[in-house]
Motif scaffolding. Structure first.
Motif, PDB file in Angstrom:
ATOM      1  N   TRP A  52       0.817  -1.212   0.000  1.00 17.79           N
ATOM      2  CA  TRP A  52       0.000   0.000   0.000  1.00 17.79           C
ATOM      3  C   TRP A  52       0.855   1.268   0.000  1.00 17.79           C
ATOM      4  CZ3 TRP A  52       1.142   2.881   4.239  1.00 17.79           C
ATOM      5  CH2 TRP A  52       1.660   2.214   5.359  1.00 17.79           C
ATOM      6  N   ALA A  53       0.160   2.368  -0.281  1.00 17.01           N
ATOM      7  CA  ALA A  53       0.765   3.703  -0.216  1.00 17.01           C
ATOM      8  C   ALA A  53      -0.350   4.724  -0.055  1.00 17.01           C
ATOM      9  CB  ALA A  53       1.575   4.005  -1.472  1.00 17.01           C
ATOM     10  N   TYR A  54      -0.008   5.853   0.557  1.00 15.87           N
ATOM     11  CA  TYR A  54      -0.953   6.974   0.614  1.00 15.87           C
ATOM     12  C   TYR A  54      -0.210   8.281   0.410  1.00 15.87           C
ATOM     13  CZ  TYR A  54       0.453   7.698   5.538  1.00 15.87           C
ATOM     14  OH  TYR A  54       1.161   7.918   6.692  1.00 15.87           O
ATOM     15  N   ARG A  55      -0.957   9.273  -0.042  1.00 19.74           N
ATOM     16  CA  ARG A  55      -0.478  10.652  -0.170  1.00 19.74           C
ATOM     17  C   ARG A  55      -1.572  11.532   0.397  1.00 19.74           C
ATOM     18  NH1 ARG A  55       3.682  13.755  -0.932  1.00 19.74           N
ATOM     19  NH2 ARG A  55       4.484  12.510  -2.657  1.00 19.74           N
ATOM     20  N   ILE A  56      -1.222  12.287   1.462  1.00 19.07           N
ATOM     21  CA  ILE A  56      -2.157  13.225   2.089  1.00 19.07           C
ATOM     22  C   ILE A  56      -1.389  14.518   2.295  1.00 19.07           C
ATOM     23  CG2 ILE A  56      -3.644  13.678   4.075  1.00 19.07           C
ATOM     24  CD1 ILE A  56      -3.734  10.556   4.412  1.00 19.07           C
ATOM     25  N   GLY A  57      -1.536  15.432   1.355  1.00 21.72           N
ATOM     26  CA  GLY A  57      -0.760  16.669   1.391  1.00 21.72           C
ATOM     27  C   GLY A  57       0.720  16.345   1.257  1.00 21.72           C
ATOM     28  N   GLU A  58       1.511  16.841   2.188  1.00 23.92           N
ATOM     29  CA  GLU A  58       2.949  16.564   2.177  1.00 23.92           C
ATOM     30  C   GLU A  58       3.275  15.216   2.821  1.00 23.92           C
ATOM     31  OE1 GLU A  58       5.224  18.454   0.566  1.00 23.92           O
ATOM     32  OE2 GLU A  58       3.457  19.546  -0.110  1.00 23.92           O
ATOM     33  N   ALA A  69      12.446  -4.862  -1.601  1.00 25.11           N
ATOM     34  CA  ALA A  69      12.407  -3.426  -1.309  1.00 25.11           C
ATOM     35  C   ALA A  69      12.261  -2.585  -2.577  1.00 25.11           C
ATOM     36  CB  ALA A  69      13.674  -3.016  -0.564  1.00 25.11           C
ATOM     37  N   GLY A  70      11.302  -1.667  -2.544  1.00 26.14           N
ATOM     38  CA  GLY A  70      11.106  -0.739  -3.643  1.00 26.14           C
ATOM     39  C   GLY A  70      10.323  -1.272  -4.827  1.00 26.14           C
ATOM     40  N   THR A  71       9.797  -2.498  -4.745  1.00 27.72           N
ATOM     41  CA  THR A  71       9.107  -3.082  -5.901  1.00 27.72           C
ATOM     42  C   THR A  71       7.584  -2.982  -5.824  1.00 27.72           C
ATOM     43  OG1 THR A  71       9.067  -5.286  -4.897  1.00 27.72           O
ATOM     44  CG2 THR A  71      10.958  -4.741  -6.310  1.00 27.72           C
ATOM     45  N   ALA A  72       7.037  -2.521  -4.706  1.00 24.93           N
ATOM     46  CA  ALA A  72       5.580  -2.491  -4.582  1.00 24.93           C
ATOM     47  C   ALA A  72       5.075  -1.154  -4.047  1.00 24.93           C
ATOM     48  CB  ALA A  72       5.107  -3.643  -3.697  1.00 24.93           C
ATOM     49  N   GLY A  73       5.457  -0.802  -2.822  1.00 25.06           N
ATOM     50  CA  GLY A  73       4.953   0.429  -2.209  1.00 25.06           C
ATOM     51  C   GLY A  73       5.318   1.683  -2.975  1.00 25.06           C
ATOM     52  N   ARG A  74       6.581   1.795  -3.374  1.00 25.48           N
ATOM     53  CA  ARG A  74       7.014   2.991  -4.114  1.00 25.48           C
ATOM     54  C   ARG A  74       6.335   3.112  -5.475  1.00 25.48           C
ATOM     55  NH1 ARG A  74      13.278   2.758  -3.328  1.00 25.48           N
ATOM     56  NH2 ARG A  74      13.199   2.268  -1.122  1.00 25.48           N
ATOM     57  N   PRO A  75       6.180   2.029  -6.239  1.00 24.13           N
ATOM     58  CA  PRO A  75       5.433   2.167  -7.501  1.00 24.13           C
ATOM     59  C   PRO A  75       3.964   2.560  -7.293  1.00 24.13           C
ATOM     60  CG  PRO A  75       6.783   0.190  -7.548  1.00 24.13           C
ATOM     61  CD  PRO A  75       6.850   0.729  -6.151  1.00 24.13           C
ATOM     62  N   ILE A  76       3.366   2.105  -6.202  1.00 25.05           N
ATOM     63  CA  ILE A  76       1.984   2.502  -5.897  1.00 25.05           C
ATOM     64  C   ILE A  76       1.944   3.995  -5.599  1.00 25.05           C
ATOM     65  CG2 ILE A  76       0.041   2.213  -4.312  1.00 25.05           C
ATOM     66  CD1 ILE A  76       1.021  -0.740  -3.947  1.00 25.05           C
ATOM     67  N   LEU A  77       2.888   4.477  -4.782  1.00 29.07           N
ATOM     68  CA  LEU A  77       2.966   5.910  -4.483  1.00 29.07           C
ATOM     69  C   LEU A  77       3.233   6.713  -5.758  1.00 29.07           C
ATOM     70  CD1 LEU A  77       2.929   8.185  -2.397  1.00 29.07           C
ATOM     71  CD2 LEU A  77       5.376   7.753  -2.021  1.00 29.07           C
ATOM     72  N   ALA A  78       4.087   6.204  -6.630  1.00 28.73           N
ATOM     73  CA  ALA A  78       4.363   6.878  -7.903  1.00 28.73           C
ATOM     74  C   ALA A  78       3.103   6.960  -8.763  1.00 28.73           C
ATOM     75  CB  ALA A  78       5.471   6.152  -8.657  1.00 28.73           C
ATOM     76  N   ALA A  79       2.241   5.946  -8.693  1.00 30.28           N
ATOM     77  CA  ALA A  79       0.977   5.979  -9.443  1.00 30.28           C
ATOM     78  C   ALA A  79       0.060   7.076  -8.899  1.00 30.28           C
ATOM     79  CB  ALA A  79       0.287   4.618  -9.376  1.00 30.28           C
TER      80      ALA A  79
END
Length: 190
Positions: A52-58, A69-79
């Motif tokens: 999972w990932a979330y973006r709420i403001g900053e 590491a870096g193969t799931a959460g970061r690509p979700i955040l990038a999406a």
């Protein structure tokens, strides 16, 4: 002033890649607590990975859930960032199908599932607002209402009590000043 949009409602997207099943679920989240509650609710204990990932403001955070590491959460955040969204949380659940995808394959699968889920979701445009206090006699409330409607804004709370302050939330406070409220009207920015 426009803000980055969010989602109007939760949304779900499912895809199969090399016999692995991916379900992406996205939802609006006003704060971190709401995002984490959605992560807990959307995660499936029977699945191999709930990334999972979330973006709420900053504020942002992501989790690979035991994927490399870096193969799931970061690509979700990038999406999320790539779609220009804010106040959004995405959970991508994976059931392993027996064929290893490799690091690049995982990045494409998780990021692609999240991006397609967000792309097909209904968006909600957000507009910055500012609270103001308007003091007007009862006889002038019609004019105040007309000005607010003319600016195509939404009155969140309007008390119809003579000579008591009115609280309204509007997007362009400067317009009230430009219209020239004077005399019996007093406009005070909060």
């Amino acid at each position: 002033m426009s803000l980055r949009p969010t989602l109007a409602a939760p949304h779900r997207f499912e895809i199969e890649i090399k016999k692995s099943r991916f379900i992406a679920q996205a939802a609006p989240a006003a704060d971190v607590a709401a995002a984490m509650a959605f992560v807990a609710a959307a995660s499936d204990e029977d699945a191999r990975h709930n990334c999972w990932a979330y973006r709420i403001g900053e504020a942002y955070r992501s989790d690979d859930a035991d994927e490399p590491a870096g193969t799931a959460g970061r690509p979700i955040l990038a999406a999320i960032d790539g779609q220009g969204l804010d106040q959004v949380v995405v959970v991508v659940t994976r059931w392993f199908g027996g064929i290893k995808l490799g690091a690049g394959g995982l990045v494409r699968a998780y990021g692609g599932a999240a991006a397609e889920c967000l792309r097909t979701a209904t968006r909600l445009e957000r507009v910055a607002t500012r609270g103001i206090e308007v003091q007007a006699g009862f006889v002038h409330l019609g004019a105040v209402h007309a000005l607010i409607e003319q600016m195509q804004q939404v009155a969140l709370l309007m008390e119809h009590i003579e000579q008591l302050p009115q609280l309204v939330e509007i997007g362009q406070i400067g317009v009230l000043h430009q219209v020239g409220l004077a005399g019996d009207y007093a406009v005070i920015a909060v």
